[in-house]
Scaffold this motif. Structure first.
Motif, PDB file in Angstrom:
ATOM      1  N   LYS A 101      48.789  33.207  30.832  1.00  0.00           N
ATOM      2  CA  LYS A 101      47.769  32.470  31.580  1.00  0.00           C
ATOM      3  C   LYS A 101      48.432  31.463  32.516  1.00  0.00           C
ATOM      4  O   LYS A 101      49.396  30.799  32.142  1.00  0.00           O
ATOM      5  CB  LYS A 101      46.814  31.774  30.621  1.00  0.00           C
ATOM      6  CG  LYS A 101      45.946  32.744  29.839  1.00  0.00           C
ATOM      7  CD  LYS A 101      44.958  32.011  28.969  1.00  0.00           C
ATOM      8  CE  LYS A 101      43.909  32.856  28.353  1.00  0.00           C
ATOM      9  NZ  LYS A 101      44.196  34.085  27.787  1.00  0.00           N
ATOM     10  N   LEU A 102      47.891  31.368  33.724  1.00  0.00           N
ATOM     11  CA  LEU A 102      48.456  30.499  34.754  1.00  0.00           C
ATOM     12  C   LEU A 102      47.350  29.759  35.488  1.00  0.00           C
ATOM     13  O   LEU A 102      46.231  30.253  35.588  1.00  0.00           O
ATOM     14  CB  LEU A 102      49.232  31.337  35.786  1.00  0.00           C
ATOM     15  CG  LEU A 102      50.284  32.299  35.278  1.00  0.00           C
ATOM     16  CD1 LEU A 102      50.632  33.321  36.336  1.00  0.00           C
ATOM     17  CD2 LEU A 102      51.524  31.528  34.867  1.00  0.00           C
ATOM     18  N   GLU A 142      45.566  35.249  35.060  1.00  0.00           N
ATOM     19  CA  GLU A 142      46.140  35.828  33.852  1.00  0.00           C
ATOM     20  C   GLU A 142      46.932  37.075  34.224  1.00  0.00           C
ATOM     21  O   GLU A 142      46.466  37.894  35.014  1.00  0.00           O
ATOM     22  CB  GLU A 142      45.031  36.194  32.867  1.00  0.00           C
ATOM     23  CG  GLU A 142      45.539  36.695  31.542  1.00  0.00           C
ATOM     24  CD  GLU A 142      44.428  36.873  30.522  1.00  0.00           C
ATOM     25  OE1 GLU A 142      44.732  37.378  29.432  1.00  0.00           O
ATOM     26  OE2 GLU A 142      43.267  36.523  30.810  1.00  0.00           O
ATOM     27  N   LYS A 143      48.111  37.185  33.669  1.00  0.00           N
ATOM     28  CA  LYS A 143      48.919  38.379  33.889  1.00  0.00           C
ATOM     29  C   LYS A 143      48.301  39.529  33.109  1.00  0.00           C
ATOM     30  O   LYS A 143      48.008  39.404  31.921  1.00  0.00           O
ATOM     31  CB  LYS A 143      50.354  38.132  33.437  1.00  0.00           C
ATOM     32  CG  LYS A 143      51.265  39.308  33.661  1.00  0.00           C
ATOM     33  CD  LYS A 143      52.662  38.935  33.221  1.00  0.00           C
ATOM     34  CE  LYS A 143      53.562  40.131  33.156  1.00  0.00           C
ATOM     35  NZ  LYS A 143      54.880  39.751  32.623  1.00  0.00           N
ATOM     36  N   VAL A 144      48.097  40.667  33.779  1.00  0.00           N
ATOM     37  CA  VAL A 144      47.533  41.856  33.134  1.00  0.00           C
ATOM     38  C   VAL A 144      48.650  42.690  32.516  1.00  0.00           C
ATOM     39  O   VAL A 144      48.539  43.166  31.396  1.00  0.00           O
ATOM     40  CB  VAL A 144      46.707  42.680  34.143  1.00  0.00           C
ATOM     41  CG1 VAL A 144      46.193  43.956  33.508  1.00  0.00           C
ATOM     42  CG2 VAL A 144      45.559  41.851  34.699  1.00  0.00           C
ATOM     43  N   GLY A 145      49.746  42.865  33.266  1.00  0.00           N
ATOM     44  CA  GLY A 145      50.868  43.635  32.749  1.00  0.00           C
ATOM     45  C   GLY A 145      51.898  43.907  33.821  1.00  0.00           C
ATOM     46  O   GLY A 145      51.683  43.613  35.001  1.00  0.00           O
ATOM     47  N   GLU A 146      53.022  44.466  33.409  1.00  0.00           N
ATOM     48  CA  GLU A 146      54.059  44.855  34.369  1.00  0.00           C
ATOM     49  C   GLU A 146      54.913  45.969  33.790  1.00  0.00           C
ATOM     50  O   GLU A 146      54.976  46.144  32.573  1.00  0.00           O
ATOM     51  CB  GLU A 146      54.923  43.665  34.780  1.00  0.00           C
ATOM     52  CG  GLU A 146      55.892  43.162  33.747  1.00  0.00           C
ATOM     53  CD  GLU A 146      56.773  42.048  34.292  1.00  0.00           C
ATOM     54  OE1 GLU A 146      57.579  42.314  35.211  1.00  0.00           O
ATOM     55  OE2 GLU A 146      56.650  40.909  33.796  1.00  0.00           O
ATOM     56  N   GLY A 147      55.543  46.728  34.691  1.00  0.00           N
ATOM     57  CA  GLY A 147      56.433  47.790  34.251  1.00  0.00           C
ATOM     58  C   GLY A 147      56.643  48.839  35.325  1.00  0.00           C
ATOM     59  O   GLY A 147      56.137  48.725  36.442  1.00  0.00           O
ATOM     60  N   PHE A 203      47.873  40.918  38.130  1.00  0.00           N
ATOM     61  CA  PHE A 203      47.218  39.690  37.698  1.00  0.00           C
ATOM     62  C   PHE A 203      45.731  39.770  38.022  1.00  0.00           C
ATOM     63  O   PHE A 203      45.311  40.491  38.933  1.00  0.00           O
ATOM     64  CB  PHE A 203      47.795  38.475  38.444  1.00  0.00           C
ATOM     65  CG  PHE A 203      49.254  38.259  38.213  1.00  0.00           C
ATOM     66  CD1 PHE A 203      49.698  37.441  37.188  1.00  0.00           C
ATOM     67  CD2 PHE A 203      50.196  38.885  39.019  1.00  0.00           C
ATOM     68  CE1 PHE A 203      51.051  37.254  36.965  1.00  0.00           C
ATOM     69  CE2 PHE A 203      51.550  38.698  38.814  1.00  0.00           C
ATOM     70  CZ  PHE A 203      51.981  37.878  37.779  1.00  0.00           C
ATOM     71  N   THR A 204      44.950  39.005  37.297  1.00  0.00           N
ATOM     72  CA  THR A 204      43.556  38.792  37.648  1.00  0.00           C
ATOM     73  C   THR A 204      43.332  37.291  37.688  1.00  0.00           C
ATOM     74  O   THR A 204      44.022  36.534  36.985  1.00  0.00           O
ATOM     75  CB  THR A 204      42.604  39.489  36.646  1.00  0.00           C
ATOM     76  OG1 THR A 204      41.271  39.405  37.122  1.00  0.00           O
ATOM     77  CG2 THR A 204      42.692  38.886  35.260  1.00  0.00           C
ATOM     78  N   GLU A 250      47.594  43.724  42.220  1.00  0.00           N
ATOM     79  CA  GLU A 250      48.705  44.520  41.700  1.00  0.00           C
ATOM     80  C   GLU A 250      49.763  44.568  42.791  1.00  0.00           C
ATOM     81  O   GLU A 250      49.479  44.943  43.926  1.00  0.00           O
ATOM     82  CB  GLU A 250      48.239  45.938  41.359  1.00  0.00           C
ATOM     83  CG  GLU A 250      49.341  46.795  40.786  1.00  0.00           C
ATOM     84  CD  GLU A 250      48.838  48.165  40.361  1.00  0.00           C
ATOM     85  OE1 GLU A 250      49.399  49.173  40.846  1.00  0.00           O
ATOM     86  OE2 GLU A 250      47.871  48.228  39.576  1.00  0.00           O
ATOM     87  N   GLY A 251      50.959  44.174  42.435  1.00  0.00           N
ATOM     88  CA  GLY A 251      52.039  44.159  43.401  1.00  0.00           C
ATOM     89  C   GLY A 251      53.073  45.231  43.115  1.00  0.00           C
ATOM     90  O   GLY A 251      53.362  45.543  41.955  1.00  0.00           O
ATOM     91  N   ILE A 252      53.632  45.789  44.197  1.00  0.00           N
ATOM     92  CA  ILE A 252      54.730  46.762  44.096  1.00  0.00           C
ATOM     93  C   ILE A 252      56.021  46.032  44.484  1.00  0.00           C
ATOM     94  O   ILE A 252      56.087  45.416  45.552  1.00  0.00           O
ATOM     95  CB  ILE A 252      54.508  47.952  45.042  1.00  0.00           C
ATOM     96  CG1 ILE A 252      53.153  48.610  44.774  1.00  0.00           C
ATOM     97  CG2 ILE A 252      55.654  48.946  44.923  1.00  0.00           C
ATOM     98  CD1 ILE A 252      52.782  49.652  45.808  1.00  0.00           C
TER      99      ILE A 252
END
Length: 191
Positions: free
Chosen positions: A119-120, A140-145, A156-157, A187-189
């Motif tokens: 959370k940010l 809030e970070k949703v995920g990464e990979g 993030f959302t 969503e970032g690339i």
């Protein structure tokens, strides 16, 4: 003296190393893996929802140092879409977005607060309708990979809320419709 110099060099090296870990990302609007949506009460009885179809942005992010992140987003206000052509025409006009005069809206972060557990709080300046004001996005970070195409992504959302009048939009929608709520799904690339 030598201990002080060595400590300074080590501190500088650690600082450079931690900064170098941050990666730069392009928001994936081309693949439609990002959205900026809004909602506002209609007469206090229901919610009117919509989105902005055209925007772009970049951010830097390092999971080990989330407070060092930076984000910049530019929105085309003329791309507003509430799923009703006549209403969208009104929203693009002088009573609201005045897109003939104000061709873009922007958000630039100024500070990130790490609240833990992904959370940010994202602090920054938001420009809309020619007015720039500070806002806070609860994120809030949703995920990464890794993705299936050999790239790397992080998502993030976030949500924020502000008064239309704060951005010189004073068309009377009634007291229930004074505030607008924004949801960002980003969503970032990795570049």
């Amino acid at each position: 003296m030598n201990k002080t110099i060595i400590a300074s060099v080590l501190a500088l090296g650690t600082s450079i190393f931690s900064t170098a870990q941050a990666a730069d990302y392009k928001i994936d609007t081309r693949g439609a893996h990002a959205s900026i949506e809004f909602k506002i009460k209609h007469l206090g009885y229901s919610w009117l929802t919509g989105r902005f179809n055209r925007f772009e942005g970049d951010f830097s992010y390092d999971a080990a140092n989330p407070e060092q992140a930076k984000i910049s987003v530019t929105i085309d206000p003329a791309s507003i879409d509430s799923n009703h052509a006549e209403r969208d025409k009104h929203l693009r006009g002088r009573d609201f977005l005045a897109v003939n005069y104000f061709k873009e809206s922007k958000f630039n972060s100024s500070k990130i607060e790490d609240l833990g557990n992904g959370k940010l709080k994202v602090y920054g300046d938001f420009t809309l309708h020619g007015v720039t004001k500070p806002i806070v996005i609860n994120a809030e970070k949703v995920g990464e990979g890794k993705d299936p195409w050999g790239g790397y992504r992080v998502g993030f959302t976030g949500t924020t809320e502000f008064k239309l009048a704060d951005y010189d939009m004073t068309y009377d929608l009634g007291p229930a419709s004074a505030n607008i709520f924004i949801t960002l799904n980003i969503e970032g690339i990795k570049k």
